[in-house]
Design a protein around this motif. Structure first.
Motif, PDB file in Angstrom:
ATOM      1  N   GLY A  52      25.750  39.470  44.684  1.00 35.99           N
ATOM      2  CA  GLY A  52      26.335  40.045  45.890  1.00 35.99           C
ATOM      3  C   GLY A  52      27.385  39.132  46.479  1.00 35.99           C
ATOM      4  N   SER A  53      28.100  38.428  45.639  1.00 44.59           N
ATOM      5  CA  SER A  53      28.977  37.356  46.100  1.00 44.59           C
ATOM      6  C   SER A  53      30.134  37.846  46.960  1.00 44.59           C
ATOM      7  CB  SER A  53      29.511  36.549  44.914  1.00 44.59           C
ATOM      8  OG  SER A  53      29.999  37.397  43.905  1.00 44.59           O
ATOM      9  N   PHE A  54      30.776  38.959  46.586  1.00 36.60           N
ATOM     10  CA  PHE A  54      31.900  39.422  47.405  1.00 36.60           C
ATOM     11  C   PHE A  54      31.417  39.858  48.778  1.00 36.60           C
ATOM     12  CE2 PHE A  54      33.828  43.208  49.226  1.00 36.60           C
ATOM     13  CZ  PHE A  54      34.990  42.637  49.692  1.00 36.60           C
ATOM     14  N   HIS A  74      28.750  28.673  36.132  1.00 36.57           N
ATOM     15  CA  HIS A  74      28.531  29.300  37.436  1.00 36.57           C
ATOM     16  C   HIS A  74      28.802  30.794  37.275  1.00 36.57           C
ATOM     17  CE1 HIS A  74      28.548  25.531  39.986  1.00 36.57           C
ATOM     18  NE2 HIS A  74      28.923  25.103  38.794  1.00 36.57           N
ATOM     19  N   LEU A  75      27.841  31.633  37.664  1.00 31.97           N
ATOM     20  CA  LEU A  75      27.970  33.080  37.510  1.00 31.97           C
ATOM     21  C   LEU A  75      27.979  33.736  38.885  1.00 31.97           C
ATOM     22  CD1 LEU A  75      27.979  35.657  35.707  1.00 31.97           C
ATOM     23  CD2 LEU A  75      25.471  35.549  35.754  1.00 31.97           C
ATOM     24  N   ALA A  76      29.064  34.444  39.214  1.00 32.66           N
ATOM     25  CA  ALA A  76      29.161  35.168  40.484  1.00 32.66           C
ATOM     26  C   ALA A  76      29.187  36.661  40.188  1.00 32.66           C
ATOM     27  CB  ALA A  76      30.420  34.753  41.238  1.00 32.66           C
ATOM     28  N   LEU A  77      28.255  37.401  40.767  1.00 32.68           N
ATOM     29  CA  LEU A  77      28.116  38.840  40.496  1.00 32.68           C
ATOM     30  C   LEU A  77      28.471  39.659  41.737  1.00 32.68           C
ATOM     31  CD1 LEU A  77      24.651  38.622  38.714  1.00 32.68           C
ATOM     32  CD2 LEU A  77      26.883  38.800  37.605  1.00 32.68           C
ATOM     33  N   THR A  78      29.205  40.731  41.540  1.00 37.06           N
ATOM     34  CA  THR A  78      29.510  41.633  42.638  1.00 37.06           C
ATOM     35  C   THR A  78      29.850  43.009  42.093  1.00 37.06           C
ATOM     36  OG1 THR A  78      30.943  42.042  44.540  1.00 37.06           O
ATOM     37  CG2 THR A  78      31.944  40.924  42.657  1.00 37.06           C
ATOM     38  N   VAL A 119      34.647  39.341  33.715  1.00 36.44           N
ATOM     39  CA  VAL A 119      34.047  40.488  33.022  1.00 36.44           C
ATOM     40  C   VAL A 119      33.955  41.625  34.036  1.00 36.44           C
ATOM     41  CG1 VAL A 119      32.052  41.378  31.785  1.00 36.44           C
ATOM     42  CG2 VAL A 119      32.708  38.971  31.526  1.00 36.44           C
ATOM     43  N   THR A 120      34.631  42.745  33.758  1.00 35.66           N
ATOM     44  CA  THR A 120      34.649  43.858  34.701  1.00 35.66           C
ATOM     45  C   THR A 120      34.197  45.155  34.034  1.00 35.66           C
ATOM     46  OG1 THR A 120      36.959  44.420  34.201  1.00 35.66           O
ATOM     47  CG2 THR A 120      36.575  42.827  35.970  1.00 35.66           C
ATOM     48  N   SER A 121      33.752  46.090  34.846  1.00 41.76           N
ATOM     49  CA  SER A 121      33.413  47.422  34.354  1.00 41.76           C
ATOM     50  C   SER A 121      33.827  48.439  35.402  1.00 41.76           C
ATOM     51  CB  SER A 121      31.905  47.543  34.062  1.00 41.76           C
ATOM     52  OG  SER A 121      31.162  47.374  35.247  1.00 41.76           O
ATOM     53  N   GLN A 173      40.178  35.446  46.019  1.00 40.62           N
ATOM     54  CA  GLN A 173      39.617  34.781  47.195  1.00 40.62           C
ATOM     55  C   GLN A 173      38.255  34.176  46.876  1.00 40.62           C
ATOM     56  OE1 GLN A 173      40.054  38.408  49.758  1.00 40.62           O
ATOM     57  NE2 GLN A 173      40.865  36.942  51.247  1.00 40.62           N
ATOM     58  N   LEU A 174      37.455  34.927  46.143  1.00 38.32           N
ATOM     59  CA  LEU A 174      36.115  34.468  45.793  1.00 38.32           C
ATOM     60  C   LEU A 174      36.171  33.211  44.930  1.00 38.32           C
ATOM     61  CD1 LEU A 174      33.113  35.189  46.050  1.00 38.32           C
ATOM     62  CD2 LEU A 174      33.346  36.557  43.976  1.00 38.32           C
ATOM     63  N   CYS A 175      37.064  33.213  43.950  1.00 37.63           N
ATOM     64  CA  CYS A 175      37.209  32.047  43.074  1.00 37.63           C
ATOM     65  C   CYS A 175      37.655  30.822  43.865  1.00 37.63           C
ATOM     66  CB  CYS A 175      38.208  32.338  41.959  1.00 37.63           C
ATOM     67  SG  CYS A 175      37.609  33.539  40.748  1.00 37.63           S
TER      68      CYS A 175
END
Length: 269
Positions: free
Chosen positions: A22-24, A53-57, A80-82, A67-69
């Motif tokens: 839920g990072s974003f 480091h794995l950020a999921l949103t 990695v996007t879907s 911005q998140l990076c």
């Protein structure tokens, strides 16, 4: 949180990876207005620079990912996007009464639901309404008085038999259609995607209905984005396509009949 981060570095803790879910929504969208410490999570990268480091949103545009990076101080990022399209959700937009109709605007929305709920009882689709605490408190009282002795199915008045104000912990255990109703639009498409996307988690056909009036999408409403205002006013553009384009995709995943894309596409026919 600063003391906790310092403790991690001083204790020489070994870690194999770090994951943030839920990072974003929590770091970029809510950020300092929610939990100021979230914006300092990038310090973990400095403490553990050599591990993955794995950020999921589920709700981030290309700009938000940048911005998140930056906030998380991530380098050499592999993205990695879907496609965020949810083919099992039907998107619908409707207008509601102006705010000057303080209680009528709620009665107009909740009474048809209560009438159908009273008729179908436990067969009624699982429906979650979203709005301010004040409006939801009013809707709760209205529903309780409207249903009266029909508020339980079976009729024994015990909590597990209530047919409204229920809480489902496991979204995969029921097969009924699932509805999300927003009595007022959130301020961004990211927030709406997050909230409406909770419908149909078990894969069952579901519906996300968004109600709005002129005040809800006024330019002076605090925090509302142009994209959210455009979405609400789009009576001739596919709502599903607007969604996926906002998140950087050009096509939807839905392959059914045009009339089942969204309310805008149905009105076009």
């Amino acid at each position: 949180m600063e003391d906790q981060l310092l403790s991690l570095s001083e204790m020489n803790i070994s870690a194999c990876s770090l994951t943030m879910d839920g990072s974003f929504f929590n770091i970029v969208s809510r950020g300092d207005s929610f939990r100021p410490s979230f914006s300092k999570l990038g310090e973990l990268t400095a403490i553990f620079p050599r591990i993955p480091h794995l950020a999921l949103t589920a709700t981030a545009t290309a700009k938000c990912i940048e911005q998140l990076c930056e906030i998380l101080q991530l380098r050499d990022v592999k993205l990695v996007t879907s496609n965020p399209d949810r083919p099992n959700i039907y998107y619908k937009i409707r207008t509601r009464l102006p705010n000057v109709k303080k209680y009528d605007k709620y009665d107009d929305l909740i009474k048809p639901l209560c009438t159908e709920l009273k008729s179908l009882k436990s067969a009624f689709p699982v429906t979650i309404c979203m709005d301010s605490l004040e409006s939801l408190a009013y809707c709760y009282q209205f529903t309780e008085e409207f249903l009266d002795e029909d508020a339980y199915d079976p009729v024994e008045q015990v909590p597990e038999n209530r047919i409204f104000a229920m809480f489902y912990k496991d979204y995969t255990t029921y097969n009924r259609s699932d509805i999300r109703m927003h009595f007022r639009p959130p301020t961004s498409l990211e927030k709406y995607m997050q909230e409406s996307g909770r419908a149909g988690r078990g894969g069952q056909p579901s519906r996300a209905t968004l109600y709005f009036n002129k005040s809800d999408i006024a330019a002076n409403r605090q925090g509302i984005t142009d994209e959210m205002r455009r979405y609400c006013k789009s009576d001739d553009l596919c709502l599903r396509l607007l969604f996926v384009k906002h998140f950087g995709f050009s096509e939807t995943l839905f392959e059914g009949e045009k009339k089942n894309f969204c309310s805008s596409c149905r009105n076009d026919e």
